[in-house]
Write a protein that holds these residues in place. Structure first.
Motif, short mmCIF file in Angstrom:
data_model
loop_
_atom_site.label_atom_id
_atom_site.label_comp_id
_atom_site.label_asym_id
_atom_site.label_seq_id
_atom_site.Cartn_x
_atom_site.Cartn_y
_atom_site.Cartn_z
N THR A 150 4.29 42.86 -75.43
CA THR A 150 5.45 42.92 -76.34
C THR A 150 5.14 42.11 -77.59
O THR A 150 4.30 41.21 -77.58
CB THR A 150 6.72 42.31 -75.70
OG1 THR A 150 6.52 40.89 -75.55
CG2 THR A 150 7.04 42.91 -74.34
N ALA A 151 5.88 42.43 -78.64
CA ALA A 151 5.72 41.67 -79.88
C ALA A 151 6.18 40.23 -79.69
O ALA A 151 5.64 39.31 -80.30
CB ALA A 151 6.51 42.35 -81.00
N SER A 152 7.19 40.03 -78.83
CA SER A 152 7.61 38.65 -78.53
C SER A 152 6.44 37.85 -77.99
O SER A 152 6.18 36.72 -78.42
CB SER A 152 8.73 38.63 -77.48
OG SER A 152 9.87 39.31 -77.92
N GLU A 160 8.06 38.26 -91.45
CA GLU A 160 7.98 39.69 -91.73
C GLU A 160 7.78 39.83 -93.24
O GLU A 160 8.39 39.08 -94.01
CB GLU A 160 9.29 40.37 -91.38
CG GLU A 160 9.60 40.50 -89.92
CD GLU A 160 10.82 41.38 -89.73
OE1 GLU A 160 10.65 42.58 -89.54
OE2 GLU A 160 11.95 40.88 -89.81
N ASN A 168 15.57 42.31 -89.79
CA ASN A 168 16.45 42.10 -88.64
C ASN A 168 17.75 41.40 -89.01
O ASN A 168 18.54 41.06 -88.14
CB ASN A 168 15.71 41.27 -87.59
CG ASN A 168 14.69 42.11 -86.83
OD1 ASN A 168 15.07 43.00 -86.08
ND2 ASN A 168 13.41 41.87 -87.07
N ASP A 186 4.20 39.36 -89.29
CA ASP A 186 4.68 40.13 -88.14
C ASP A 186 5.14 41.49 -88.68
O ASP A 186 6.20 41.59 -89.29
CB ASP A 186 5.84 39.36 -87.48
CG ASP A 186 6.51 40.15 -86.36
OD1 ASP A 186 6.08 41.29 -86.08
OD2 ASP A 186 7.45 39.61 -85.76
N HIS A 214 8.12 45.78 -87.47
CA HIS A 214 9.03 46.75 -88.10
C HIS A 214 8.47 47.30 -89.41
O HIS A 214 8.72 48.45 -89.75
CB HIS A 214 10.39 46.10 -88.39
CG HIS A 214 11.31 46.12 -87.22
ND1 HIS A 214 12.57 45.56 -87.24
CD2 HIS A 214 11.16 46.61 -85.96
CE1 HIS A 214 13.16 45.73 -86.07
NE2 HIS A 214 12.32 46.35 -85.27
N LYS A 235 5.93 47.16 -80.49
CA LYS A 235 6.81 48.33 -80.39
C LYS A 235 6.07 49.66 -80.54
O LYS A 235 5.58 50.19 -79.58
CB LYS A 235 7.93 48.21 -81.44
CG LYS A 235 8.88 47.04 -81.18
CD LYS A 235 10.16 47.21 -81.95
CE LYS A 235 11.10 46.03 -81.76
NZ LYS A 235 12.36 46.19 -82.43
N1 PMP Z 1 9.06 41.03 -84.32
C1 PMP Z 1 9.93 41.76 -85.03
C2 PMP Z 1 9.81 41.80 -86.51
C3 PMP Z 1 10.94 42.48 -84.37
O1 PMP Z 1 11.80 43.20 -85.08
C4 PMP Z 1 11.03 42.40 -82.97
C5 PMP Z 1 12.11 43.13 -82.20
N2 PMP Z 1 13.14 43.66 -82.90
C6 PMP Z 1 10.10 41.64 -82.29
C7 PMP Z 1 9.13 40.97 -82.99
C8 PMP Z 1 10.13 41.54 -80.79
O2 PMP Z 1 9.79 42.75 -80.22
P1 PMP Z 1 9.94 42.93 -78.64
O3 PMP Z 1 11.42 42.84 -78.38
O4 PMP Z 1 9.38 44.28 -78.38
O5 PMP Z 1 9.18 41.83 -78.01
#
Ligand code: PMP
Length: 454
Positions: A138-140, A227, A232, A260, A263, A287
């Motif tokens: 995941t990006a998190s 970003e 967001n 990051d 998006h 994502k």
């Molecule tokens: N980075 C950005 C810029 C995001 O918009 C998001 C989720 N909206 C995330 C990281 C985290 O992505 P995830 O929930 O798939 O871990």
């Protein structure tokens, strides 16, 4: 849940109540599934975010293909939410679906690289420009690990982020800027938060070079995690020249620039940094990067890679705090390879950008004709209908001018007319599967909205 307007209801409350009634009447099967799911899931859904949509009950999905999403009641939607970007290349894109099916019978996860790993690394470099890579699910995760690497290799404690940022479930980033003092506050909505944010994270307004420089000046900031445009907290684009100057400031103060692009991948092939010739030290995307299968990547320069090797070699044997067991599994690698080869291409983006330009022009014409104090802000294939007269410059503009009630109404109104927007704010994304008919359907629904909203 009451659908009866109170006596003091505003015209918008009354309209919202009508839309809620309409949704309930037309979604008996989703309503029944919602009741059945209540027995087994918190808030009746397997991820509580799924209840954060403004509809009176959860929309249960039967299937999704391209931009067509069909709900449990057999109704079809033209999807501009696209899983909040996870499905940016359309639902179940054929090359990815085929690669997953092929790999599914040949091993899903071994905690060893599959044979296509070198080829995938080569494709990552070709598409996104950086030579070295690591994968997460995941990006998190990617952001959490990048943060750890950056602190480890610089020996500096501080993280710098922009006010209104979201980088996933990453404790250190879930902060807000105290408007009174410019200090760091824990984000009030975050549950179970015990981190000492004020000691380790600084927050500055987006597009504010003076504040950025002041935050970097003490020389203790490991990384700026950002970003390229805020996406967001409303869509807030960078002012002309902002990133060139911000990048130079990071260099001057020895702070790693981490972009990051989870998006902003919507900006163009390879993302915003590639399109604008920025040179981040580290770069993150999640994502949609593997076409919608759980996957994220982070890339970095040779110089950063050397420092990472040195840090890892110098550390004692044991847990690094970086990585999860299923990361870079064989199924993910197969999907990523197919996505890099067939989706992250000029042909995909040419179409996405053409559709997005048509949609933006159509919305702006209608807003101007109706004399509404609204605007549309676009970043490549992604845009946002903003209920404020001008594109916001930073998060505070969004706080000051945003209209959450109107956004929620718009979302449900469009959904009831077969068009899905991203919840929370009216974000729309065009995919390679988005057709001129999809765009026209959204514009028709917007015409109806303009006739309805006082
Ligand atoms: N980075 C950005 C810029 C995001 O918009 C998001 C989720 N909206 C995330 C990281 C985290 O992505 P995830 O929930 O798939 O871990």
């Amino acid at each position: 849940m009451s659908d009866t307007p109170l006596q003091s209801a505003t015209p918008l409350d009354t309209l919202l109540a009508q839309e809620r009634t309409r949704f309930i009447a037309s979604h008996p099967r989703s309503m029944a599934l919602a009741r059945a799911a209540e027995a087994h899931y918190l808030f009746g859904v397997p991820l509580h975010w799924m209840r954060d949509w403004p509809s009176p009950a959860t929309l249960f999905v039967q299937q999704a293909q391209g931009t067509a999403l069909q709900c449990a009641d057999g109704l079809r939607y033209r999807d501009f939410c696209l899983g909040d970007t996870g499905a940016m290349f359309g639902h179940s894109p054929a090359p990815v679906a085929e690669a997953i099916a092929r790999q599914a019978a040949r091993g899903l996860t071994c905690m060893l690289p599959s044979t296509q790993a070198p080829e995938v690394g080569q494709l990552l470099q070709e598409r996104f420009g950086l030579p070295l890579w690591q994968l997460t699910l995941t990006a998190s995760d990617a952001n959490r690990f990048v943060l750890r690497w950056a602190r480890a290799i610089t020996g500096r404690p501080q993280l710098l982020v922009f006010d209104g940022c979201y980088h996933g479930a990453v404790d250190d980033t879930l902060v807000d800027r105290d408007p009174a003092t410019g200090g760091t506050l824990p984000r009030a909505s975050v549950l179970g938060q015990v981190h000492n944010h004020a000691s380790f994270t600084r927050v500055v307004p987006f597009n504010d070079l003076a504040a950025l420089e002041a935050a970097l000046a003490p020389g203790d900031v490991a990384l700026l995690l950002a970003e390229p445009a805020l996406t967001n907290f409303g869509l807030v684009p960078p002012a002309p020249g902002f990133w060139e100057a911000a990048q130079a400031l990071c260099r001057r103060h020895g702070t790693l620039l981490v972009l990051d692009e989870t998006h902003t991948l919507s900006s163009g092939v390879g993302g915003y940094a590639r399109a604008h010739e920025l040179q981040p030290d580290m770069w993150v995307a999640g994502k949609a990067v593997a076409g919608g299968l759980p996957c994220a990547v982070y890339g970095f320069t040779e110089a950063v890679g050397q420092r990472m090797r040195a840090a890892k070699t110098a550390a004692p044997e044991g847990h690094s705090g970086i990585g999860t067991t299923l990361s870079a599994n064989a199924l993910t690698l197969a999907a990523l390879e197919a996505a890099l080869r067939h989706l992250h291409t000029p042909a995909s983006y040419d179409h996405m950008l053409r559709m997005a330009e048509t949609l933006e022009a159509g919305l702006m014409q209608r807003i101007a004709r109706a004399g509404r104090p609204w605007t549309v802000t676009r970043l490549g294939a992604r845009m946002e209908l903003q209920f404020m007269p001008q594109t916001p410059r930073h998060a505070q503009d969004v706080r000051d001018f945003g209209q959450p009630a109107l956004e929620a109404f718009t979302h449900l109104f469009m959904l009831n007319r077969g068009v899905l927007l991203t919840p929370f704010h009216s974000m729309m994304l065009c995919s390679p599967a988005t057709s001129a008919e999809d765009v026209q359907a959204l514009l028709d629904a917007f015409d109806a909205l303009l006739e309805t909203v006082p």
